[in-house]
Design a protein around this motif. Sequence first.
Motif, PDB file in Angstrom:
ATOM      1  N   ALA A 301       0.816  -1.218   0.000  1.00  0.00           N
ATOM      2  CA  ALA A 301       0.000   0.000   0.000  1.00  0.00           C
ATOM      3  C   ALA A 301       0.849   1.267   0.000  1.00  0.00           C
ATOM      4  O   ALA A 301       1.960   1.284   0.518  1.00  0.00           O
ATOM      5  N   SER A 302       0.310   2.328  -0.577  1.00  0.00           N
ATOM      6  CA  SER A 302       0.984   3.631  -0.533  1.00  0.00           C
ATOM      7  C   SER A 302       0.551   4.441   0.671  1.00  0.00           C
ATOM      8  O   SER A 302       1.309   5.261   1.172  1.00  0.00           O
ATOM      9  N   ILE A 303      -0.701   4.246   1.100  1.00  0.00           N
ATOM     10  CA  ILE A 303      -1.234   5.004   2.233  1.00  0.00           C
ATOM     11  C   ILE A 303      -2.061   4.050   3.096  1.00  0.00           C
ATOM     12  O   ILE A 303      -2.787   3.206   2.562  1.00  0.00           O
ATOM     13  N   LEU A 304      -1.925   4.179   4.409  1.00  0.00           N
ATOM     14  CA  LEU A 304      -2.758   3.395   5.329  1.00  0.00           C
ATOM     15  C   LEU A 304      -3.534   4.367   6.206  1.00  0.00           C
ATOM     16  O   LEU A 304      -2.946   5.215   6.879  1.00  0.00           O
ATOM     17  N   VAL A 305      -4.862   4.261   6.163  1.00  0.00           N
ATOM     18  CA  VAL A 305      -5.723   5.163   6.932  1.00  0.00           C
ATOM     19  C   VAL A 305      -6.458   4.345   7.981  1.00  0.00           C
ATOM     20  O   VAL A 305      -7.044   3.303   7.656  1.00  0.00           O
ATOM     21  N   SER A 306      -6.435   4.793   9.236  1.00  0.00           N
ATOM     22  CA  SER A 306      -7.172   4.047  10.257  1.00  0.00           C
ATOM     23  C   SER A 306      -7.440   4.928  11.473  1.00  0.00           C
ATOM     24  O   SER A 306      -6.694   5.862  11.755  1.00  0.00           O
ATOM     25  N   MET A 307      -8.513   4.596  12.197  1.00  0.00           N
ATOM     26  CA  MET A 307      -8.719   5.193  13.511  1.00  0.00           C
ATOM     27  C   MET A 307      -7.565   4.766  14.408  1.00  0.00           C
ATOM     28  O   MET A 307      -7.008   3.674  14.241  1.00  0.00           O
ATOM     29  N   HIS A 308      -7.239   5.596  15.394  1.00  0.00           N
ATOM     30  CA  HIS A 308      -6.293   5.192  16.428  1.00  0.00           C
ATOM     31  C   HIS A 308      -6.729   3.835  16.979  1.00  0.00           C
ATOM     32  O   HIS A 308      -7.894   3.615  17.251  1.00  0.00           O
ATOM     33  N   GLY A 309      -5.792   2.928  17.117  1.00  0.00           N
ATOM     34  CA  GLY A 309      -6.127   1.608  17.646  1.00  0.00           C
ATOM     35  C   GLY A 309      -5.058   0.602  17.282  1.00  0.00           C
ATOM     36  O   GLY A 309      -4.221   0.844  16.402  1.00  0.00           O
ATOM     37  N   ALA A 310      -5.115  -0.526  17.978  1.00  0.00           N
ATOM     38  CA  ALA A 310      -4.049  -1.516  17.895  1.00  0.00           C
ATOM     39  C   ALA A 310      -3.789  -2.011  16.478  1.00  0.00           C
ATOM     40  O   ALA A 310      -2.658  -2.389  16.140  1.00  0.00           O
ATOM     41  N   GLN A 311      -4.840  -2.011  15.646  1.00  0.00           N
ATOM     42  CA  GLN A 311      -4.660  -2.497  14.259  1.00  0.00           C
ATOM     43  C   GLN A 311      -3.596  -1.691  13.519  1.00  0.00           C
ATOM     44  O   GLN A 311      -3.011  -2.162  12.547  1.00  0.00           O
ATOM     45  N   LEU A 312      -3.301  -0.463  13.988  1.00  0.00           N
ATOM     46  CA  LEU A 312      -2.329   0.381  13.294  1.00  0.00           C
ATOM     47  C   LEU A 312      -0.882  -0.107  13.428  1.00  0.00           C
ATOM     48  O   LEU A 312       0.000   0.339  12.698  1.00  0.00           O
ATOM     49  N   VAL A 313      -0.646  -1.058  14.331  1.00  0.00           N
ATOM     50  CA  VAL A 313       0.718  -1.588  14.422  1.00  0.00           C
ATOM     51  C   VAL A 313       1.078  -2.300  13.125  1.00  0.00           C
ATOM     52  O   VAL A 313       2.250  -2.475  12.795  1.00  0.00           O
ATOM     53  N   SER A 314       0.062  -2.660  12.353  1.00  0.00           N
ATOM     54  CA  SER A 314       0.303  -3.316  11.063  1.00  0.00           C
ATOM     55  C   SER A 314       1.045  -2.392  10.108  1.00  0.00           C
ATOM     56  O   SER A 314       1.509  -2.845   9.057  1.00  0.00           O
ATOM     57  N   SER A 315       1.201  -1.120  10.441  1.00  0.00           N
ATOM     58  CA  SER A 315       1.975  -0.241   9.558  1.00  0.00           C
ATOM     59  C   SER A 315       3.441  -0.668   9.503  1.00  0.00           C
ATOM     60  O   SER A 315       4.166  -0.224   8.629  1.00  0.00           O
ATOM     61  N   LEU A 316       3.859  -1.555  10.388  1.00  0.00           N
ATOM     62  CA  LEU A 316       5.247  -2.028  10.268  1.00  0.00           C
ATOM     63  C   LEU A 316       5.451  -2.892   9.028  1.00  0.00           C
ATOM     64  O   LEU A 316       6.585  -3.204   8.664  1.00  0.00           O
ATOM     65  N   PHE A 317       4.340  -3.280   8.381  1.00  0.00           N
ATOM     66  CA  PHE A 317       4.453  -4.029   7.125  1.00  0.00           C
ATOM     67  C   PHE A 317       4.366  -3.134   5.891  1.00  0.00           C
ATOM     68  O   PHE A 317       4.465  -3.624   4.759  1.00  0.00           O
ATOM     69  N   LEU A 318       4.157  -1.829   6.068  1.00  0.00           N
ATOM     70  CA  LEU A 318       4.074  -0.921   4.917  1.00  0.00           C
ATOM     71  C   LEU A 318       5.418  -0.837   4.209  1.00  0.00           C
ATOM     72  O   LEU A 318       6.463  -0.948   4.844  1.00  0.00           O
ATOM     73  N   PRO A 319       5.396  -0.598   2.885  1.00  0.00           N
ATOM     74  CA  PRO A 319       6.685  -0.375   2.198  1.00  0.00           C
ATOM     75  C   PRO A 319       7.271   0.981   2.593  1.00  0.00           C
ATOM     76  O   PRO A 319       6.544   1.874   3.033  1.00  0.00           O
ATOM     77  N   ARG A 320       8.571   1.106   2.439  1.00  0.00           N
ATOM     78  CA  ARG A 320       9.222   2.395   2.695  1.00  0.00           C
ATOM     79  C   ARG A 320       8.567   3.477   1.854  1.00  0.00           C
ATOM     80  O   ARG A 320       8.195   3.231   0.709  1.00  0.00           O
ATOM     81  N   GLY A 321       8.459   4.662   2.417  1.00  0.00           N
ATOM     82  CA  GLY A 321       7.898   5.791   1.671  1.00  0.00           C
ATOM     83  C   GLY A 321       6.389   5.912   1.808  1.00  0.00           C
ATOM     84  O   GLY A 321       5.808   6.907   1.393  1.00  0.00           O
ATOM     85  N   ALA A 322       5.734   4.912   2.383  1.00  0.00           N
ATOM     86  CA  ALA A 322       4.273   4.964   2.526  1.00  0.00           C
ATOM     87  C   ALA A 322       3.876   5.957   3.616  1.00  0.00           C
ATOM     88  O   ALA A 322       4.708   6.408   4.402  1.00  0.00           O
ATOM     89  N   VAL A 323       2.581   6.284   3.630  1.00  0.00           N
ATOM     90  CA  VAL A 323       2.054   7.279   4.562  1.00  0.00           C
ATOM     91  C   VAL A 323       1.080   6.599   5.535  1.00  0.00           C
ATOM     92  O   VAL A 323       0.228   5.833   5.115  1.00  0.00           O
ATOM     93  N   VAL A 324       1.241   6.887   6.808  1.00  0.00           N
ATOM     94  CA  VAL A 324       0.309   6.402   7.827  1.00  0.00           C
ATOM     95  C   VAL A 324      -0.597   7.570   8.230  1.00  0.00           C
ATOM     96  O   VAL A 324      -0.100   8.629   8.605  1.00  0.00           O
TER      97      VAL A 324
END
Length: 543
Positions: A301-324
Motif C-alpha cells: 500500500a501507498s497510504i494506510l488510513v485508520s482510527m487510532h487503535g491496535a490495528q495500526l501496528v500493522s503499519s510495520l508491514f508498509l513499504p518504505r515511503g508509505a504514509v500512515v
Amino acid sequence: QSQELSQARIDYHAALLALQEHGTRMVCTGKMHTDRICRFDYLCYCTEAEEFVFFHSNSSFMLPNLGPRRFQPALLDLSSVEDHNTQYFNFLELPAAALKFMPKPVFVPDVTLILNRFNPDNLMHVFHDDLLPIFYTMRQYSDLDDEARLVFMEGWGEGAHFDLYRLLSSKQPLLKEQLRNFGKLMCFTKSYVGLSKMTTWYQYGFVQPQGPKANILVSGNEIRQFASSLMEKLNITTRGEESVAEKKDEYFVVFSRSINRLILNEAELILALVQEFQMRAVTVSLEEQNFPRIVKVISGASILVSMHGAQLVSSLFLPRGAVVVELFPYAVNPEQYTPYKTLASLPGMDLQYVAWRNMVEENSVPYPERPWEQGGIAHLDKEEQDHILTSKEVPRHLCCRNPEWLYRIYQDTIVDIPSLLEALRAIVKTRPNLKKAKPASTVHPGRVREPQCQTSVQATNEAKLTVSWQIPWNLKYLKVREVKYEVWIQEQGENTYMPYILPHQNYTFSENIKPFTTYLVWVRCIFNKHLLGPFADVLMCRT
Ligand code: UDP
C-alpha cells in the motif's frame, strides 16, 4: 501438532541423575531485574504449586547470587513491559535431595524460552510486547533456534493471534494451563527466562502518562527485518520483488474497525480519497480478513488510513515511503497517544505520518451507556459525568481505566473530509516516490586520522592556528553524498568552545586566536549532514 515432549529423545535416567547431582544452574545477564535474562540448566516447574523450582546441590550455581535481594522486587521481568508488578519472575528453592520425595520429573528436551505475553488479545501488544521481543531474544541466544520451545506463563488462553506466535519457531508454543498435562514436576533441560526490551519503543503509562520510551534502542531496520521474516513465513512476497509496479497499481488501505470506534462515513471518506489521490481503495478489518491477507495488502500500500487503535501496528508491514494516517476521535489529543507515530518515525522506518483529529463535537457519537471498559460513564456520579461530557480535551492521565479517556476514545466519528484532505495534501505531495524509497545509508564515519595542528604568532595580539587531518579509514570504501568535518576549539581553562563545520581536510583559524595561548581541538567527520563520527583524540595546540 503433538504436545508430546518426546522423552525418548533424552536419556531419562541420565537426565534424572544430572538433576540430582548438579541441581539447577543459572547464569544471567543484566544488572537490574528490568534488564535481566537468565539461562538455566534444569530449571523445574511444579504445576501444582505453580512455582518454578531451583534445586540446590553441591555443584549448582546462581549468578547473580542476590540472596534476599532476589525478592526486591524480583529476579526479573517475565514480560517485555518494564517493571510491571504482575509480571515478575522468581523461583522457590529446594535441596536436590528433596527430589527423592517428589513426583518423578518430566524432562523438556527442547531449548525453551519462558516468558509472559502481556496482552495477547490486542494486536499492538502482541507485536510490540511479545513478537518483536521474542524474535530478537531468540537472535540473542543462538541455541534459541527454529527448534526452540516457547512457554507462555501469563496464564491466558491462546488469544486472538496465536497463529502469529506459532511463526516464531517450528514447535507448538505451550501455555501455562497445558503444563499440568505433562505431570506434577517438569524440568527444562535448557531454558532462558525473560525477554529483551531492546526493541520496544513505547511505554503505556503505568507510572507516567503514556509516550515514547525515553531511550529507544531500535531502528526501522530491525523492525523491517522482523517484518520480512514474518512475511517470509507467511509466504508473502513484497510488491517490490514481484514486479516493477506501475503507478496505476498504487492503492491506499482503509483499516477499519467494525465493532467500535467506527468511522461513520467510511464510504464517503473512501470516495473522497480515491478522487484526491487517483488511487484504488482497499478496505480491511480484523473481523473480515485473516491476518496474512491483511499483511499482504498492507505490504503493497501507498497510504494506510485508520482510527487510532491496535490495528495500526500493522503499519510495520508498509513499504518504505508509505504514509500512515491516524484518525483521532473528538477531544483526544494526538500528541499524547503516539505508539504508531513513534513507530512510523523510527529512524530508517521511512514512513510518513499524519494525525487527524475530529474537532467538531457534533461529528462524534459517544456511548455513555456502555460498560465502563468500552467507555461507558453511567456508573459514575452525576458530577463526574457532567465534567466528562463538557470537557473539550482529555487531560493527561495514567493507564488504564481513566473513564474520561475511555469515553472519548470509544466514540464513533464522522470524518470531516475537507479538513482531512487538507492535512493529507501537505504530506502526500512531498512524499518520496514509493518505488525509489531505498533505505538510507546508516554507515557512520570512522575517526579522522593523523589530526595535527600548527601555530604561528603574527603580532602581540594576532595568531594563527592551522588544523589538518586525514579522511576516516572507511571513507575510501564508501560512496558518500556529502562529507564534512566538524572542529571544536576550546581555549584551555574555558568551559565553552567554538564549533565549525568545514568542507576540507584542513583550515587555518585566525579570528579569536590569541598568541601564547593553549587551545584544545577536537575533529570529527560527518556524512550526509546526520551521520556523525567519533572525535579524534584531543589536540593541544599552543600558539
Ligand atoms: N479491534 C478491532 N475492531 C474493533 C475493535 C477492536 O479489530 O472494532 C481490535 C483492535 O485492533 C485490538 C483489539 O481488537 O487488536 C482490542 O481493541 P481495543 O479497542 O481494546 O484496543 P485498542 O485498539 O484501543 O488498542
